[in-house]
Design a protein around this motif. Structure first.
Motif, PDB file in Angstrom:
ATOM      1  N   SER A 108      51.481  21.658  59.617  1.00 49.05           N
ATOM      2  CA  SER A 108      52.037  22.583  60.591  1.00 49.05           C
ATOM      3  C   SER A 108      50.921  23.427  61.191  1.00 49.05           C
ATOM      4  CB  SER A 108      53.105  23.459  59.951  1.00 49.05           C
ATOM      5  OG  SER A 108      54.088  23.773  60.915  1.00 49.05           O
ATOM      6  N   ARG A 109      51.274  24.268  62.163  1.00 49.59           N
ATOM      7  CA  ARG A 109      50.262  24.853  63.018  1.00 49.59           C
ATOM      8  C   ARG A 109      49.820  26.244  62.601  1.00 49.59           C
ATOM      9  NH1 ARG A 109      50.336  21.245  66.480  1.00 49.59           N
ATOM     10  NH2 ARG A 109      49.668  21.988  68.487  1.00 49.59           N
ATOM     11  N   THR A 111      48.153  30.059  63.433  1.00 47.18           N
ATOM     12  CA  THR A 111      48.065  31.032  64.524  1.00 47.18           C
ATOM     13  C   THR A 111      46.898  31.970  64.276  1.00 47.18           C
ATOM     14  OG1 THR A 111      49.487  32.681  63.473  1.00 47.18           O
ATOM     15  CG2 THR A 111      50.578  31.017  64.831  1.00 47.18           C
ATOM     16  N   GLN A 155      52.125  29.383  56.929  1.00 44.01           N
ATOM     17  CA  GLN A 155      52.187  28.698  58.233  1.00 44.01           C
ATOM     18  C   GLN A 155      51.904  27.199  58.087  1.00 44.01           C
ATOM     19  OE1 GLN A 155      49.324  30.638  60.712  1.00 44.01           O
ATOM     20  NE2 GLN A 155      50.584  32.450  61.024  1.00 44.01           N
ATOM     21  N   ILE A 168      57.961  21.680  65.336  1.00 42.68           N
ATOM     22  CA  ILE A 168      56.946  22.025  66.328  1.00 42.68           C
ATOM     23  C   ILE A 168      57.367  21.457  67.680  1.00 42.68           C
ATOM     24  CG2 ILE A 168      54.523  21.767  66.958  1.00 42.68           C
ATOM     25  CD1 ILE A 168      54.028  21.090  63.950  1.00 42.68           C
ATOM     26  N   ASN A 186      55.238  18.109  60.945  1.00 44.07           N
ATOM     27  CA  ASN A 186      54.876  19.131  59.954  1.00 44.07           C
ATOM     28  C   ASN A 186      54.280  18.532  58.694  1.00 44.07           C
ATOM     29  OD1 ASN A 186      55.834  21.292  61.476  1.00 44.07           O
ATOM     30  ND2 ASN A 186      57.925  20.968  60.756  1.00 44.07           N
ATOM     31  N   SER A 208      48.237  26.595  66.964  1.00 42.57           N
ATOM     32  CA  SER A 208      49.546  26.700  67.599  1.00 42.57           C
ATOM     33  C   SER A 208      49.429  26.916  69.106  1.00 42.57           C
ATOM     34  CB  SER A 208      50.301  27.871  66.974  1.00 42.57           C
ATOM     35  OG  SER A 208      51.616  27.907  67.453  1.00 42.57           O
TER      36      SER A 208
END
Length: 308
Positions: free
Chosen positions: A167-168, A170, A181, A188, A199, A255
């Motif tokens: 997953s992304r 930030t 995160q 997403i 993910n 992200s």
């Protein structure tokens, strides 16, 4: 006959060590992992013949995928390791000029580096001495990779196939926020390049997470914020065994961007780079739960742990 002494598995052994004496710390995440932290923890390991690797820690709730019984999975306590030296500088991903202007796509499940690490790098019988890996814009593929660096088949047998979190990340995140995160299950959005984002990814060889780098440092400022685009946080290189004065890739896409991936900058802070750029590649893997320790104390290259 031979008397077999029940040797502890590597994960059992590390889990019972004195934390302070060995440079270990519980990370207080929801999984309560044990990590090696600070400038010089006792985490040296000989793996793949005489190569030096470093133990990231012992991780709870890692989903392993049984390769023989397809689809069978279970959660295990596993040891995660990272190669001490980079394999070289390569792209995370590159793409044709028609996709993200040739800057690559930040989806690990189809990234060039994912394919290289999970095919070339663990190929037990390469038919040549070198091959070419991606190293630039518009699918440039001039980066020489030497097969002698490969993981030998006897060591590949010790590597678990696991579910990685992709997953992304930030900006402006604490180490704990980064960890959460990375493991987000929120779907997403597919960016404008129309490549679906995932993910999770299942495989053997990946890269460090941004949170791995943050947790390796004992600097409190780093733990509170591992990255910032407005004010580069250099603290993360302090008391951090994962810092090696070079650029290195992480596994996490940034992200909101289609081609940008989180990296560790040579100055020591967590930063971002377009996927086509060529940065250091340090393979990361989880050892199977039954891998047994044979000797060593882990405190130096000379006294690295050895495996049976």
């Amino acid at each position: 006959g031979k008397i077999v002494i029940n040797q502890p598995t590597l994960s059992e052994y590390i889990s019972k060590l004195d934390l302070t004496e060995n440079g270990l710390e519980k990370d207080k995440t929801k999984d309560d992992n044990i990590r090696y932290v600070g400038a010089s923890p006792k985490n040296y390991l000989k793996f793949n013949d005489d190569e030096i690797w470093r133990i990231v820690g012992v991780f709870n709730n890692i989903t392993t995928i049984d390769e023989l019984e397809l689809g069978k999975e279970k959660k295990e306590l596993l040891v995660k390791i990272v190669r001490n030296d980079s394999l070289g500088n390569y792209s995370w991903d590159s793409s044709g000029s028609d996709k993200n202007s040739g800057f690559g796509v930040n989806e690990w499940s189809q990234a060039d580096l994912m394919t290289e690490l999970n095919n070339d790098y663990i190929n037990p019988n390469p038919t040549s001495t070198t091959t070419l890996w991606y190293n630039g814009l518009n699918n440039a593929q001039n980066g020489t990779y030497e097969y002698r660096k490969n993981i030998k088949s006897s060591s590949i047998d010790k590597v678990a196939k696991v579910r990685w979190n992709t997953s992304r990340a930030t900006d402006e995140a604490s180490t704990l926020n980064s960890y959460n995160q990375e493991r987000s299950t929120t779907l997403i959005d597919t960016p404008s390049d129309n490549v679906p984002r995932n993910n999770i990814w299942e495989g053997k060889i990946a890269l460090i997470y941004p949170s791995d780098y943050g947790y390796a440092s004992t600097d409190k400022t780093c733990r509170n914020k591992i990255n910032s685009s407005t004010n580069n946080v250099y603290n993360c290189k302090n008391e951090n065994w994962l810092f090696n004065s070079s650029y290195q890739w992480t596994l996490s896409p940034l992200s909101g961007r289609a081609n940008v991936v989180v990296d560790v900058y040579s100055g020591g802070y967590v930063s971002y780079s377009s996927a086509h750029n060529t940065l250091g590649v340090r393979p990361v893997l989880f050892l199977k739960s039954d891998v047994v320790i044979a000797g060593g104390t882990g405190e130096s290259i000379e006294n690295a742990y050895t495996l049976e």
